[in-house]
Write a protein that holds these residues in place. Structure first.
Motif, PDB file in Angstrom:
ATOM      1  N   SER A  25       0.747  -1.184  -0.098  1.00 52.20           N
ATOM      2  CA  SER A  25      -0.125  -0.077   0.112  1.00 52.20           C
ATOM      3  C   SER A  25       0.912   1.163  -0.127  1.00 52.20           C
ATOM      4  CB  SER A  25      -1.060  -0.008   1.323  1.00 52.20           C
ATOM      5  OG  SER A  25      -0.154   0.326   2.447  1.00 52.20           O
ATOM      6  N   MET A  26       2.070   1.080   0.106  1.00 49.95           N
ATOM      7  CA  MET A  26       3.218   2.186   0.305  1.00 49.95           C
ATOM      8  C   MET A  26       3.807   2.546  -1.065  1.00 49.95           C
ATOM      9  SD  MET A  26       5.132   1.282   3.902  1.00 49.95           S
ATOM     10  CE  MET A  26       5.993   2.920   3.821  1.00 49.95           C
ATOM     11  N   ASN A  27       4.282   3.815  -1.394  1.00 54.29           N
ATOM     12  CA  ASN A  27       4.691   3.919  -2.484  1.00 54.29           C
ATOM     13  C   ASN A  27       6.311   4.066  -2.350  1.00 54.29           C
ATOM     14  OD1 ASN A  27       5.010   5.023  -5.293  1.00 54.29           O
ATOM     15  ND2 ASN A  27       5.129   7.293  -4.443  1.00 54.29           N
ATOM     16  N   ILE A  28       6.870   2.712  -2.436  1.00 49.39           N
ATOM     17  CA  ILE A  28       8.197   2.427  -2.040  1.00 49.39           C
ATOM     18  C   ILE A  28       8.550   1.307  -2.905  1.00 49.39           C
ATOM     19  CG2 ILE A  28       8.445   3.283   0.324  1.00 49.39           C
ATOM     20  CD1 ILE A  28       8.323   0.533   1.232  1.00 49.39           C
ATOM     21  N   LYS A  29       9.809   1.345  -3.406  1.00 46.78           N
ATOM     22  CA  LYS A  29      10.447  -0.316  -3.641  1.00 46.78           C
ATOM     23  C   LYS A  29      10.994  -0.759  -2.662  1.00 46.78           C
ATOM     24  CE  LYS A  29      11.820   1.552  -8.340  1.00 46.78           C
ATOM     25  NZ  LYS A  29      12.967   1.827  -9.302  1.00 46.78           N
ATOM     26  N   TYR A  30      10.575  -2.030  -2.669  1.00 40.47           N
ATOM     27  CA  TYR A  30      11.063  -2.899  -1.568  1.00 40.47           C
ATOM     28  C   TYR A  30      11.396  -4.504  -2.032  1.00 40.47           C
ATOM     29  CZ  TYR A  30       6.519  -5.173  -1.154  1.00 40.47           C
ATOM     30  OH  TYR A  30       5.226  -5.789  -1.197  1.00 40.47           O
ATOM     31  N   ASN A  31      12.283  -5.071  -1.297  1.00 40.00           N
ATOM     32  CA  ASN A  31      12.610  -6.463  -1.510  1.00 40.00           C
ATOM     33  C   ASN A  31      12.335  -7.142  -0.156  1.00 40.00           C
ATOM     34  OD1 ASN A  31      13.621  -8.945  -2.282  1.00 40.00           O
ATOM     35  ND2 ASN A  31      16.008  -8.387  -2.267  1.00 40.00           N
ATOM     36  N   LEU A  32      11.466  -7.839  -0.074  1.00 37.79           N
ATOM     37  CA  LEU A  32      11.095  -8.571   1.057  1.00 37.79           C
ATOM     38  C   LEU A  32      11.608 -10.092   1.167  1.00 37.79           C
ATOM     39  CD1 LEU A  32       9.383  -8.301   4.015  1.00 37.79           C
ATOM     40  CD2 LEU A  32       7.627  -9.077   2.725  1.00 37.79           C
ATOM     41  N   THR A  33      12.392 -10.568   1.947  1.00 37.77           N
ATOM     42  CA  THR A  33      12.759 -11.828   2.325  1.00 37.77           C
ATOM     43  C   THR A  33      12.219 -12.163   3.487  1.00 37.77           C
ATOM     44  OG1 THR A  33      14.998 -11.328   1.369  1.00 37.77           O
ATOM     45  CG2 THR A  33      14.811 -13.299   2.565  1.00 37.77           C
ATOM     46  N   LEU A  34      11.580 -13.518   3.627  1.00 34.58           N
ATOM     47  CA  LEU A  34      10.729 -13.987   4.644  1.00 34.58           C
ATOM     48  C   LEU A  34      11.624 -15.006   5.437  1.00 34.58           C
ATOM     49  CD1 LEU A  34       7.232 -14.288   2.948  1.00 34.58           C
ATOM     50  CD2 LEU A  34       7.993 -12.355   4.500  1.00 34.58           C
ATOM     51  N   SER A  35      11.267 -15.099   6.580  1.00 34.01           N
ATOM     52  CA  SER A  35      11.904 -16.221   7.512  1.00 34.01           C
ATOM     53  C   SER A  35      10.896 -16.624   8.674  1.00 34.01           C
ATOM     54  CB  SER A  35      13.228 -15.865   8.036  1.00 34.01           C
ATOM     55  OG  SER A  35      13.799 -16.820   8.929  1.00 34.01           O
ATOM     56  N   LYS A  36      10.812 -17.930   9.248  1.00 31.00           N
ATOM     57  CA  LYS A  36       9.878 -18.291  10.061  1.00 31.00           C
ATOM     58  C   LYS A  36      10.446 -18.372  11.488  1.00 31.00           C
ATOM     59  CE  LYS A  36       6.548 -20.409   7.375  1.00 31.00           C
ATOM     60  NZ  LYS A  36       5.786 -19.593   6.981  1.00 31.00           N
ATOM     61  N   ASN A  37      11.808 -18.190  11.647  1.00 30.15           N
ATOM     62  CA  ASN A  37      12.509 -18.222  12.796  1.00 30.15           C
ATOM     63  C   ASN A  37      13.952 -17.830  12.903  1.00 30.15           C
ATOM     64  OD1 ASN A  37      14.048 -20.495  12.540  1.00 30.15           O
ATOM     65  ND2 ASN A  37      12.352 -21.644  12.364  1.00 30.15           N
ATOM     66  N   GLY A  38      14.280 -17.454  13.889  1.00 33.05           N
ATOM     67  CA  GLY A  38      15.694 -16.816  13.955  1.00 33.05           C
ATOM     68  C   GLY A  38      16.579 -17.640  13.440  1.00 33.05           C
ATOM     69  N   GLU A  39      16.631 -19.134  13.694  1.00 33.67           N
ATOM     70  CA  GLU A  39      17.666 -19.981  13.090  1.00 33.67           C
ATOM     71  C   GLU A  39      17.582 -19.637  11.424  1.00 33.67           C
ATOM     72  OE1 GLU A  39      17.237 -24.458  13.436  1.00 33.67           O
ATOM     73  OE2 GLU A  39      18.011 -23.977  15.421  1.00 33.67           O
ATOM     74  N   GLU A  40      16.412 -20.025  10.962  1.00 35.93           N
ATOM     75  CA  GLU A  40      16.292 -19.945   9.351  1.00 35.93           C
ATOM     76  C   GLU A  40      16.966 -18.553   8.931  1.00 35.93           C
ATOM     77  OE1 GLU A  40      12.569 -19.137   6.814  1.00 35.93           O
ATOM     78  OE2 GLU A  40      12.472 -21.247   7.601  1.00 35.93           O
ATOM     79  N   ALA A  41      16.652 -17.548   9.716  1.00 36.75           N
ATOM     80  CA  ALA A  41      17.370 -16.113   9.527  1.00 36.75           C
ATOM     81  C   ALA A  41      18.783 -16.119   9.382  1.00 36.75           C
ATOM     82  CB  ALA A  41      16.599 -15.183  10.397  1.00 36.75           C
ATOM     83  N   LEU A  42      19.342 -16.464  10.351  1.00 33.32           N
ATOM     84  CA  LEU A  42      20.801 -16.565  10.288  1.00 33.32           C
ATOM     85  C   LEU A  42      21.380 -17.380   9.134  1.00 33.32           C
ATOM     86  CD1 LEU A  42      21.361 -17.304  14.111  1.00 33.32           C
ATOM     87  CD2 LEU A  42      21.735 -15.124  12.717  1.00 33.32           C
ATOM     88  N   THR A  43      20.689 -18.561   8.629  1.00 34.32           N
ATOM     89  CA  THR A  43      20.963 -19.147   7.507  1.00 34.32           C
ATOM     90  C   THR A  43      21.034 -18.471   6.306  1.00 34.32           C
ATOM     91  OG1 THR A  43      20.401 -21.206   8.531  1.00 34.32           O
ATOM     92  CG2 THR A  43      20.545 -21.317   6.037  1.00 34.32           C
ATOM     93  N   ILE A  44      19.836 -17.715   6.074  1.00 31.53           N
ATOM     94  CA  ILE A  44      19.594 -16.873   4.921  1.00 31.53           C
ATOM     95  C   ILE A  44      20.672 -15.525   5.091  1.00 31.53           C
ATOM     96  CG2 ILE A  44      17.999 -14.791   4.201  1.00 31.53           C
ATOM     97  CD1 ILE A  44      15.480 -16.617   5.179  1.00 31.53           C
ATOM     98  N   LEU A  45      20.901 -14.980   6.041  1.00 31.30           N
ATOM     99  CA  LEU A  45      22.007 -14.027   6.295  1.00 31.30           C
ATOM    100  C   LEU A  45      23.403 -14.672   5.751  1.00 31.30           C
ATOM    101  CD1 LEU A  45      20.738 -12.177   9.425  1.00 31.30           C
ATOM    102  CD2 LEU A  45      20.646 -11.062   7.247  1.00 31.30           C
ATOM    103  N   GLN A  46      23.658 -15.733   6.198  1.00 36.09           N
ATOM    104  CA  GLN A  46      25.029 -16.366   5.930  1.00 36.09           C
ATOM    105  C   GLN A  46      25.013 -16.632   4.391  1.00 36.09           C
ATOM    106  OE1 GLN A  46      25.208 -18.797   9.515  1.00 36.09           O
ATOM    107  NE2 GLN A  46      26.012 -17.504  10.687  1.00 36.09           N
ATOM    108  N   GLU A  47      24.037 -17.444   3.894  1.00 34.02           N
ATOM    109  CA  GLU A  47      24.128 -17.933   2.608  1.00 34.02           C
ATOM    110  C   GLU A  47      23.820 -17.261   1.376  1.00 34.02           C
ATOM    111  OE1 GLU A  47      21.350 -21.175   2.417  1.00 34.02           O
ATOM    112  OE2 GLU A  47      22.686 -22.600   3.944  1.00 34.02           O
ATOM    113  N   GLU A  48      22.994 -16.391   1.570  1.00 27.19           N
ATOM    114  CA  GLU A  48      22.726 -15.714   0.231  1.00 27.19           C
ATOM    115  C   GLU A  48      23.319 -14.433   0.356  1.00 27.19           C
ATOM    116  OE1 GLU A  48      18.443 -15.152   0.073  1.00 27.19           O
ATOM    117  OE2 GLU A  48      17.773 -17.023   0.692  1.00 27.19           O
ATOM    118  N   ASN A  49      24.142 -13.797   1.274  1.00 27.52           N
ATOM    119  CA  ASN A  49      25.029 -12.882   0.971  1.00 27.52           C
ATOM    120  C   ASN A  49      24.184 -11.656   0.673  1.00 27.52           C
ATOM    121  OD1 ASN A  49      27.573 -11.698   1.555  1.00 27.52           O
ATOM    122  ND2 ASN A  49      28.533 -12.401  -0.555  1.00 27.52           N
TER     123      ASN A  49
END
Length: 136
Positions: A25-49
């Motif tokens: 609903s906002m007038n912005i460009k965004y890229n959203l990455t989703l994670s279901k928990n902290g463990e998964e988020a850390l993997t995303i942050l480390q793997e995807e660079n």
């Protein structure tokens, strides 16, 4: 207009849909990455660079809760400067103090009414869209 890169760490599908709806609903460009928990988020942050500009996270999640995730994030030299915003139903003073002690950028209570939720998220996202962010 730059694209705001957001990592949302949330285990509740309805909350994820609400968050995405506000962004759309906002007038912005965004890229959203989703994670279901902290463990998964850390993997995303480390793997995807792909370092996000800002992280929004819930506190109460399975496997690794929000505070456990924050402690690991803030000890990591490459990730510690990423602003982390808590998005939770917990207004427990101990939780709030612990999160600020760890080094969060903000603490947002999820309101019950969608309109109130929408307003809070819009303000937070608009702020980070206009803020100078560190890219390592």
């Amino acid at each position: 207009m730059k694209t705001l890169s957001i990592l949302l760490i949330e285990d509740d599908e309805i909350e994820t849909i609400k968050f995405k709806r506000v962004l759309d609903s906002m007038n912005i460009k965004y890229n959203l990455t989703l994670s279901k928990n902290g463990e998964e988020a850390l993997t995303i942050l480390q793997e995807e660079n792909k370092t996000p500009d800002v992280i929004f996270l819930d506190l109460n999640m399975p496997k690794m809760n929000g505070t456990e995730f924050l402690k690991i994030l803030k000890k990591n030299a490459a990730l510690k400067y990423i602003p982390a915003m808590i998005l939770t139903t917990s207004n427990n003073r101990t939780d709030i103090l612990e999160c600020y002690t760890i080094g969060i950028a903000g603490y947002i209570l999820k309101p019950l009414r969608y309109e109130d939720y929408k307003e809070k998220i819009k303000i937070a996202v608009a702020y980070w869209s206009n803020n100078e962010l560190i890219k390592l």
